[in-house]
Design an enzyme around this catalytic site. Structure first.
Site, PDB file in Angstrom:
ATOM      1  CE  LYS A 254     -66.507 -64.293-120.602  1.00 36.18           C
ATOM      2  NZ  LYS A 254     -67.509 -64.905-119.745  1.00 36.18           N
TER       3      LYS A 254
ATOM      4  CB  CYS B 260     -67.827 -61.037-116.573  1.00 31.92           C
ATOM      5  SG  CYS B 260     -66.792 -62.433-116.101  1.00 31.92           S
TER       6      CYS B 260
HETATM    7  N1  LIG Z   1     -65.095 -64.972-111.963  1.00 32.67           N
HETATM    8  C1  LIG Z   1     -65.936 -65.243-112.957  1.00 32.67           C
HETATM    9  O1  LIG Z   1     -67.122 -65.453-112.728  1.00 32.67           O
HETATM   10  C2  LIG Z   1     -65.455 -65.327-114.394  1.00 32.67           C
HETATM   11  C3  LIG Z   1     -66.343 -65.812-115.368  1.00 32.67           C
HETATM   12  C4  LIG Z   1     -65.904 -65.928-116.673  1.00 32.67           C
HETATM   13  C5  LIG Z   1     -64.602 -65.539-117.001  1.00 32.67           C
HETATM   14  N2  LIG Z   1     -63.753 -65.064-116.041  1.00 32.67           N
HETATM   15  C6  LIG Z   1     -62.395 -64.702-116.446  1.00 32.67           C
HETATM   16  O2  LIG Z   1     -61.487 -65.672-115.920  1.00 32.67           O
HETATM   17  C7  LIG Z   1     -60.241 -65.044-115.631  1.00 32.67           C
HETATM   18  C8  LIG Z   1     -59.876 -65.324-114.187  1.00 32.67           C
HETATM   19  O3  LIG Z   1     -60.855 -64.715-113.368  1.00 32.67           O
HETATM   20  P1  LIG Z   1     -61.028 -65.093-111.835  1.00 32.67           P
HETATM   21  O4  LIG Z   1     -62.335 -64.520-111.424  1.00 32.67           O
HETATM   22  O5  LIG Z   1     -60.783 -66.539-111.618  1.00 32.67           O
HETATM   23  O6  LIG Z   1     -59.805 -64.252-111.183  1.00 32.67           O
HETATM   24  P2  LIG Z   1     -59.272 -64.320-109.684  1.00 32.67           P
HETATM   25  O7  LIG Z   1     -58.690 -62.990-109.406  1.00 32.67           O
HETATM   26  O8  LIG Z   1     -60.322 -64.887-108.783  1.00 32.67           O
HETATM   27  O9  LIG Z   1     -58.090 -65.396-109.738  1.00 32.67           O
HETATM   28  C9  LIG Z   1     -56.941 -65.230-110.489  1.00 32.67           C
HETATM   29  C10 LIG Z   1     -55.787 -65.940-109.783  1.00 32.67           C
HETATM   30  O10 LIG Z   1     -54.656 -65.872-110.647  1.00 32.67           O
HETATM   31  C11 LIG Z   1     -53.494 -65.709-109.835  1.00 32.67           C
HETATM   32  N3  LIG Z   1     -52.426 -65.231-110.703  1.00 32.67           N
HETATM   33  C12 LIG Z   1     -52.182 -63.980-111.172  1.00 32.67           C
HETATM   34  N4  LIG Z   1     -51.106 -63.988-111.987  1.00 32.67           N
HETATM   35  C13 LIG Z   1     -50.664 -65.250-112.045  1.00 32.67           C
HETATM   36  C14 LIG Z   1     -49.591 -65.895-112.731  1.00 32.67           C
HETATM   37  N5  LIG Z   1     -48.764 -65.209-113.544  1.00 32.67           N
HETATM   38  N6  LIG Z   1     -49.409 -67.216-112.546  1.00 32.67           N
HETATM   39  C15 LIG Z   1     -50.231 -67.920-111.740  1.00 32.67           C
HETATM   40  N7  LIG Z   1     -51.265 -67.366-111.063  1.00 32.67           N
HETATM   41  C16 LIG Z   1     -51.485 -66.051-111.230  1.00 32.67           C
HETATM   42  C17 LIG Z   1     -53.954 -64.756-108.762  1.00 32.67           C
HETATM   43  O11 LIG Z   1     -53.106 -64.825-107.620  1.00 32.67           O
HETATM   44  C18 LIG Z   1     -55.373 -65.271-108.469  1.00 32.67           C
HETATM   45  O12 LIG Z   1     -55.382 -66.245-107.426  1.00 32.67           O
HETATM   46  C19 LIG Z   1     -60.416 -63.554-115.946  1.00 32.67           C
HETATM   47  O13 LIG Z   1     -59.966 -63.308-117.250  1.00 32.67           O
HETATM   48  C20 LIG Z   1     -61.912 -63.386-115.879  1.00 32.67           C
HETATM   49  O14 LIG Z   1     -62.344 -62.302-116.681  1.00 32.67           O
HETATM   50  C21 LIG Z   1     -64.163 -64.960-114.746  1.00 32.67           C
END
Ligand SMILES: NC(=O)c1ccc[n+]([C@@H]2O[C@H](COP(=O)([O-])OP(=O)(O)OC[C@H]3O[C@@H](n4cnc5c(N)ncnc54)[C@H](O)[C@@H]3O)[C@@H](O)[C@H]2O)c1
Length: 436
Positions: free
Chosen positions: A215, A269
């Site tokens: 990744k 990312c």
């Molecule tokens: N957004 C993208 O396009 C994308 C693409 C690939 C990978 N990722 C990866 O996926 C992961 C999540 O990214 P995202 O964009 O969905 O983040 P985001 O900030 O949109 O959502 C994360 C959610 O997790 C919740 N949260 C935080 N701590 C928590 C806990 N202990 N228990 C339960 N909920 C909790 C937050 O309140 C939030 O709603 C990251 O590692 C990111 O790098 C994101």
């Protein structure tokens, strides 16, 4: 073997990744509980609505919530499969922060039972899945964890990164190939069985460490290649050459495929993940580090260009088109467009008009500057200076006759027919001067 209706799944974190994932799994008939620490997120989803903008997500979520296959809560419950999709930011020194992942694992620990599968989807530094395993072993000494109890482990732990494109998440969640890394081969096979429920793309198994690095490698690859395009744009500015034309022509070579330059690199990312590699192996990553610096430096260069253009037309209002980190989405995280707009608004205050069709209000830092949020028609009517920061479709559709007499700085190359702007020598030479 579990039947469709028997499978229960908990998704930790209901953001851009967790919510679509939870909804897609719920559509297969599994009973899904989404757990989030933010009360408003839980309430919104339980009312059948969504708190993020993503194509077709609202219809899917309202459907699975109405059918009762998706619920949200702030409280964990037992399940067969736990998917962790919480944030993994970095700190001021670019060191990765896996605190959210470890918190989520701590929340899961009390309800774990033999036979369960835990899958980490958050983008993570190499070794994080093993750290999750070690934490669970400490919190639940009664459960045999994989990699320590050999194939006799009571639970399976795997890493499976997300590589979806915002705006196409529901399509790519199904169609993209998946890399599934197990702490042991048996863990990988268990996770594979789970993904086969909803993934049409190929599911390839490997180790957790290889999947974690895969990744990070994908995003470092993109960052390095965008840095090349951004560096070309700086060279072309200095030479007085149109970088878009040069790239178009160079890409006619059968083995050349240069990406597009822009005002920098944003999002959660590509602008973040390469640092995880740099932090882990600082002496082996001069190229990856430099690419990050080139892409961040491009944002400073654009700020200087905009400042020079605005200063050359005293009193004239300037429209900044877009705040999002890429086209047609409402995600402003790490957005270079937002950074440029903020710097310009801090320097020029109420002369600055922001156009962002994906924002109802201005982000707080911008609102304080005197800048205002206007629609695209108002910007065209009132602003002799236009700065394209995001290639939203609505901006691409502005015809030449509505902008021919404007001074334009197009950082995305969306208006190739635009007469070239007059930019001061200071900006053209790539001066890193900041406005103010
Ligand atoms: N957004 C993208 O396009 C994308 C693409 C690939 C990978 N990722 C990866 O996926 C992961 C999540 O990214 P995202 O964009 O969905 O983040 P985001 O900030 O949109 O959502 C994360 C959610 O997790 C919740 N949260 C935080 N701590 C928590 C806990 N202990 N228990 C339960 N909920 C909790 C937050 O309140 C939030 O709603 C990251 O590692 C990111 O790098 C994101």
């Amino acid at each position: 073997m579990l039947t469709e209706t028997e499978l229960t799944v908990v998704v930790m974190g209901l953001g851009y990744i967790g919510l679509p994932t939870a909804a897609v799994i719920a559509r297969t008939g599994a009973r899904v509980l989404g757990v989030d620490v933010t009360e408003s997120v839980v309430e919104t989803i339980n009312s059948g609505r969504v708190h993020i903008e993503e194509v077709d997500l609202d219809g899917l979520v309202s459907g699975v919530v109405a059918r009762g296959t998706l619920r949200a809560s702030m409280t964990i419950e037992p399940a067969d499969v736990f998917v962790i999709a919480v944030p993994t930011p970095f700190d001021d020194d670019h060191a990765p922060d896996i605190g959210y992942v470890l918190n989520a694992a701590t929340t899961i620990a009390p309800v774990l039972k033999p036979g369960d599968t835990i899958i980490l989807e958050s983008t993570s530094p190499v070794g994080t899945t093993e750290q999750v395993r070690d934490l669970l072993a400490k919190l639940r000494p009664d459960i045999r964890v994989p990699g320590r109890a050999g194939e006799q482990a009571d639970i399976a732990i795997a890493y499976c990164p997300e590589r979806v494109l915002p705006g196409r998440i529901l399509v790519e969640l199904i169609d993209n190939d998946r890399v599934i890394g197990g702490i042991t081969p048996r863990c990988a096979r268990k996770a594979l069985t789970f993904y086969r429920r909803f993934v049409r793309g190929a599911c390839v198994t490997t180790t957790a460490r290889a999947a974690e690095m895969t990744k990070l490698t994908e995003n470092a690859f993109r960052d390095v290649n965008i840095a090349f395009a951004n560096e070309l744009s700086l060279i072309a500015d200095t030479m007085g050459v149109d970088v878009w034309e040069v790239i178009r022509l160079a890409n006619r070579h059968p083995r050349v495929n240069i990406l597009q330059p822009g005002p920098g690199v944003g999002g959660h990312c590509i602008a973040v993940d390469p640092w995880f590699l740099v932090h882990a192996a600082p002496d082996q990553t001069p190229l990856i580090r430099t690419a990050r610096e080139v892409n961040d430096g491009k944002t400073d260069h654009v700020i200087a260009q905009v400042a020079a253009l605005v200063e050359s037309m005293p009193g004239a209002p300037v429209a900044c088109l877009g705040l999002a980190f890429k086209a047609n989405i409402d995600d402003f995280r790490e957005s270079p467009a937002l950074k440029v707009a903020q710097a310009v608004a801090q320097a020029f205050g109420d002369r600055v008009r922001i156009v962002e069709p994906y924002a109802r209000t201005l982000p707080a830092a911008l609102a304080q500057t005197g800048a205002t949020l206007v629609d695209v028609d108002t910007a065209i009517e009132t602003c002799p200076i236009m700065v394209v920061l995001v290639d939203h479709d609505v901006f691409k559709s502005i015809p030449l006759e509505e902008r021919a007499d404007k001074a334009v700085l197009d950082t995305r190359g969306i208006w190739p027919d635009q007469p070239r702007p007059v930019i001061s020598a200071a900006a053209r030479s790539g001066s890193q001067r900041q406005p103010g």
